[in-house]
Scaffold this motif. Structure first.
Motif, PDB file in Angstrom:
ATOM      1  N   ALA A 199      12.699  -5.206  -9.229  1.00  0.00           N
ATOM      2  CA  ALA A 199      12.997  -4.023  -8.430  1.00  0.00           C
ATOM      3  C   ALA A 199      13.982  -4.359  -7.315  1.00  0.00           C
ATOM      4  O   ALA A 199      14.827  -3.543  -6.952  1.00  0.00           O
ATOM      5  N   LYS A 202      17.581  -4.408  -8.744  1.00  0.00           N
ATOM      6  CA  LYS A 202      18.076  -3.057  -9.032  1.00  0.00           C
ATOM      7  C   LYS A 202      18.317  -2.295  -7.732  1.00  0.00           C
ATOM      8  O   LYS A 202      19.282  -1.536  -7.610  1.00  0.00           O
ATOM      9  N   THR A 231      17.884   5.737 -14.567  1.00  0.00           N
ATOM     10  CA  THR A 231      16.941   5.053 -13.673  1.00  0.00           C
ATOM     11  C   THR A 231      15.952   6.034 -13.078  1.00  0.00           C
ATOM     12  O   THR A 231      14.743   5.765 -13.017  1.00  0.00           O
ATOM     13  N   ASP A 235      12.694   4.441 -14.779  1.00  0.00           N
ATOM     14  CA  ASP A 235      12.307   3.182 -14.142  1.00  0.00           C
ATOM     15  C   ASP A 235      10.834   3.240 -13.749  1.00  0.00           C
ATOM     16  O   ASP A 235      10.349   4.250 -13.238  1.00  0.00           O
ATOM     17  N   GLU A 236      10.119   2.148 -13.965  1.00  0.00           N
ATOM     18  CA  GLU A 236       8.679   2.144 -13.702  1.00  0.00           C
ATOM     19  C   GLU A 236       8.351   2.025 -12.215  1.00  0.00           C
ATOM     20  O   GLU A 236       7.230   2.325 -11.807  1.00  0.00           O
ATOM     21  N   VAL A 240      12.320   2.389  -6.707  1.00  0.00           N
ATOM     22  CA  VAL A 240      13.641   2.357  -7.333  1.00  0.00           C
ATOM     23  C   VAL A 240      14.049   3.770  -7.755  1.00  0.00           C
ATOM     24  O   VAL A 240      15.199   4.182  -7.569  1.00  0.00           O
ATOM     25  N   ARG A 241      13.099   4.532  -8.319  1.00  0.00           N
ATOM     26  CA  ARG A 241      13.424   5.911  -8.701  1.00  0.00           C
ATOM     27  C   ARG A 241      13.809   6.735  -7.477  1.00  0.00           C
ATOM     28  O   ARG A 241      14.740   7.541  -7.515  1.00  0.00           O
TER      29      ARG A 241
END
Length: 323
Positions: A199, A202, A231, A235-236, A240-241
């Motif tokens: 993370a 990113k 993303t 994204d998990e 980040v999301r």
């Protein structure tokens, strides 16, 4: 910003409390401060680890070592209270800081009974520095095979508007060029969409995109928009999301970006991401109202299963839209 402010600002960003100005200030600082960049990566990775390990058992030994670690840090004066800020939720930030401190103890305790595990020796071979001639076309490696770009670094724009992205493939490479240069844009999109193993990595790539394109001075390329919308969708890591949503919100709205926000508002599990989607959709709808946005906001405003803050934000956004 001062290096001593790193933890405070990092926690604000992780909890979604940081303003756009704060995010820019933090991104600019870590791009030029190697020690703070590494510390930020550790905090982001720890944040992710804590969120994933919900089944961990709190053993008496873990509790004892953690409390001892906290006491030692307090004696050294390295645990400090956050400064109150009018726009921030102080209890939330303090709780997040305590969580991060407990996480350090947790990671130490995972190495029991022999104490903290020693870091594994680096297996990365030294690499040579290779920088393309200044003034020439950016030299981006072939990306079709999804090569792993290691030790990625970013340098803010110089007086000529040229940014710099450094990385290792088999040798050290550094690509320089204007943010809207197709090759630079392609490389940034690749770093967001394909290259990140954590993370933290990113997040730094998205921060670089936000810094270069967030002011709308240079329109983002379709590749960058696609990388960010993907993303945001898949994204998990919710942090980040949320970062991808904030960056997309700084771009001029397109049908692709609007669709990504509508999908996030409907399906994202994190309320902070849904709140960001509402802000972006409402801002676009105030300029050009569209039926899907208005209907989606109406549904959220009256959904009894929705988070109260999200419902209130949706209702407030509808009041500001003329339709």
């Amino acid at each position: 910003m001062d290096c001593r402010d790193l933890t405070t600002l990092a926690v604000e960003r992780l909890t979604g409390e940081a303003s756009e100005a704060t995010r820019r200030e933090l991104a600019a600082h870590v791009n030029g401060c190697e020690s703070c960049r590494r510390e930020l990566e550790k905090l982001e990775d720890l944040w992710t680890t804590l969120g994933r390990d919900s089944e961990a058992e709190v053993t008496p030994e873990f509790r004892r070592r953690t409390l001892g670690l906290l006491e030692e840090e307090m004696i050294r004066g390295r645990v400090k209270a956050f400064r109150p800020r009018p726009t921030l939720s102080r209890p939330l930030l303090q709780a997040a800081a305590l969580l991060a401190a407990l996480g350090v103890g947790y990671l130490l305790a995972r190495g029991l009974p022999g104490g903290p595990a020693s870091p594994a020796p680096s297996t990365t071979a030294p690499v040579a520095a290779v920088t393309p001639p200044r003034g020439g076309a950016p030299s981006v490696p072939e990306l079709a095979g999804n090569p792993r770009l290691a030790n990625v670094s970013y340098r803010p724009a110089d007086k000529e508007g040229r940014v710099s992205i450094g990385f290792d493939v088999t040798t050290r490479r550094e690509v320089e060029g204007a943010p809207n240069d197709p090759e630079v844009a392609r490389l940034l999109a690749y770093l967001v969409a394909h290259n990140s193993e954590s993370a933290g990595e990113k997040s730094r790539a998205i921060d670089a995109v936000f810094q270069h394109y967030g002011s709308n001075a240079a329109p983002a390329s379709p590749e960058i928009v696609a990388a960010l919308t993907t993303t945001l969708k898949s994204d998990e890591n919710p942090g980040v999301r949320k970062k991808a949503a904030d960056t997309l919100a700084s771009f001029q709205t397109t049908p692709e970006i609007r669709a990504a926000f509508l999908a996030a508002l409907k399906a994202d599990k994190n309320p902070a991401v849904r709140l960001a989607a509402i802000d972006a959709l409402a801002a676009a709808a105030r300029q050009s109202p569209d039926t899907r946005t208005i209907e989606s906001l109406k549904e959220k405003a009256v959904d009894p299963q929705e988070n109260g803050f999200v419902r209130a934000k949706a209702a407030s956004a509808l009041k500001a839209i003329s339709f």
